[in-house]
Scaffold this active site. Structure first.
Site, PDB file in Angstrom:
ATOM      1  N   ASP A  85       9.031  11.233  13.912  1.00  0.00           N
ATOM      2  CA  ASP A  85       8.506  11.352  12.552  1.00  0.00           C
ATOM      3  C   ASP A  85       9.464  10.741  11.544  1.00  0.00           C
ATOM      4  OD1 ASP A  85      10.339  13.467  13.124  1.00  0.00           O
ATOM      5  OD2 ASP A  85       9.615  14.597  11.395  1.00  0.00           O
ATOM      6  N   GLU A 149      11.167  16.619  13.210  1.00  0.00           N
ATOM      7  CA  GLU A 149      12.568  16.801  12.849  1.00  0.00           C
ATOM      8  C   GLU A 149      12.759  16.791  11.343  1.00  0.00           C
ATOM      9  OE1 GLU A 149      16.673  15.881  11.717  1.00  0.00           O
ATOM     10  OE2 GLU A 149      14.876  14.674  11.333  1.00  0.00           O
TER      11      GLU A 149
END
Length: 447
Positions: A85, A149
């Site tokens: 991400d 994350e």
């Protein structure tokens, strides 16, 4: 030489694919869409002899595990972890399309090029190369591409550690933040991140009394009170704390005796950083020696002619290792002073900082490998001021590090500007170096 060129090309093209997948995580459950990059990585590993498994925490929020099983169950297990991400962008601030994955003059542009799709990519390329070469180590190599994350890891690393701990069990973990060469008079320093601060976010609500905006005299305007609350929090400076890892890092940088003392003697740090021309180092030095308070979001008011009775403020607080949530609350109360009774505080994310020792066989292997790939370089422990997924393993006592191997093409002073900033980019030489480093490290440490 031909092999090195193929490594560079392979890593470059995979990185461009991951950038174009636009796995933007805005902090909501419905964002991220990391399943796009998990599918791309699974297709990349297909046929290489690597066992892959996908894990879904929420729809669209997927993580991928690929592993090369070791022959000796008593040998160390090494986990290479990257996240898929990325944070949102403001496209108008970019010189190129932030999701175009453009390759220009040996540089790949795009959101995530540094944070951290470059390492997610190179770890994957190294793992695939090892598998295709028939690598059968004593210790197990695990490649992990995680979701979420950028919003704390709840739907990625945190989910796996809580729900599938047997799949991510490791003796050592390596993830992001490290390996950028810093020039010194004694050669280049390569920081290996051994610790990070704890995110302790707080949501503040400032109360007031509503009234007509045409008669502001002696009113209880929550926005005016909130402005003073923000000013006090921004100005607050808690006690300076010098950790051993910071002291060792500063000494290794070869800054000269005066600046070294200024950055490692508690009573001198604030004065020193306020007078420094190197703003990047000044910010790092301040953040590595203080628990920091940053009021970053404010909401309040309902209409131009209505005096607000409620204003909300979000404060990003990063606590040094050893500082508890209770310590943070006490500091916040100290910062607010006599305004504390006017403010209701709700705890958001509350995490402790984490540190790993660098005196381990894995760090020794990193030193051996990097000295060959970048002669004259030295590995030195450091702490990152941001957060990474390494914390989930450090909290369990597993040594976890941040590393990579960047080239000298992009000056080290530019890296802090690119994390969550405009014009994020990485050179293809760095992609080659990191891939070679991961592959050589696995052969050195696990075989």
């Amino acid at each position: 030489m031909r092999d090195e060129q193929s490594i560079e090309t392979e890593a470059t093209e995979l990185l461009r694919t991951l950038i174009r997948n636009q796995c933007v995580n805005d902090g909501t459950v419905a964002s991220g869409h990391e399943t796009r990059s998990v599918s791309a990585l699974e297709a990349y590993f297909n046929g290489a002899g690597v066992a892959c498994e996908r894990y879904t925490s929420e729809p669209g929020r997927e993580s991928l595990i690929a592993r090369i099983e070791g022959s000796d169950p008593t040998a160390p297990r090494l986990l290479l972890m990257g996240h898929t991400d990325v944070v949102p962008v403001s496209p108008e601030g970019w010189r190129r399309d932030p999701f175009g994955g453009e390759l220009v003059d040996g540089v790949v542009w795009g959101r995530g090029a540094i944070d951290m799709l470059n390492l997610t990519t190179t770890m994957a390329v190294a793992t695939r190369r090892l598998a295709r070469d028939g690598f059968r180590p004593r210790g197990t190599l695990i490649y992990l591409a995680v979701a979420d994350e950028e919003a704390g890891g709840t739907y990625g690393a945190g989910y796996l550690v809580d729900r599938r701990p047997e799949m991510v069990k490791a003796d050592y973990v390596i993830t992001e933040s490290g390996g950028v060469p810093i020039p010194t008079g004694k050669g280049h320093l390569l920081g290996v991140t051994v610790g990070e601060k704890g995110a302790n976010w707080r949501h503040l609500t400032v109360a007031g009394t509503p009234g007509h905006g045409s008669r502001p005299f002696r009113t209880d305007n929550a926005l005016v009170t909130a402005a003073e609350v923000v000013r006090r929090i921004a100005a607050y400076q808690p006690k300076t704390r010098i950790l051993d890892v910071w002291r060792e890092y500063v000494r290794a940088m070869d800054l000269g005796p005066e600046l070294t003392r200024g950055l490692t003697e508690p009573e001198r740090v604030l004065e020193t950083v306020r007078g420094m021309d190197n703003l990047a180092l000044a910010r790092e030095a301040h953040a590595c020696t203080h628990t920091t308070f940053s009021p970053n979001v404010i909401h309040g008011g309902v209409k131009t002619n209505v005096i607000p009775d409620r204003v909300e403020i979000d404060v990003d607080i990063r606590a040094l290792p050893g500082v508890t949530s209770e310590d943070v609350d006490a500091m916040l109360a100290e910062a607010l002073g006599d305004l504390a009774p006017r403010v209701t505080i709700r705890r958001g994310r509350g995490q402790s900082g984490s540190l790993s020792t660098h005196d381990t066989p894995l760090v020794a292997a990193m030193e051996r490998v990097t000295s060959r790939l970048m002669p004259g370089s030295r590995v030195v422990p450091k702490m990152t001021t941001g957060g990474t997924d390494a914390k989930f393993w450090r909290w369990q006592g597993v040594p976890a590090y941040g590393f990579g191997l960047q080239s000298l093409r992009i000056p080290y002073t530019e890296y802090p500007l690119m994390f969550h900033g405009h014009n994020e980019r990485v050179d293809t030489e760095s992609l080659k170096l990191s891939t070679m480093m991961w592959e050589t490290l696995a052969r050195d440490f696990l075989a």
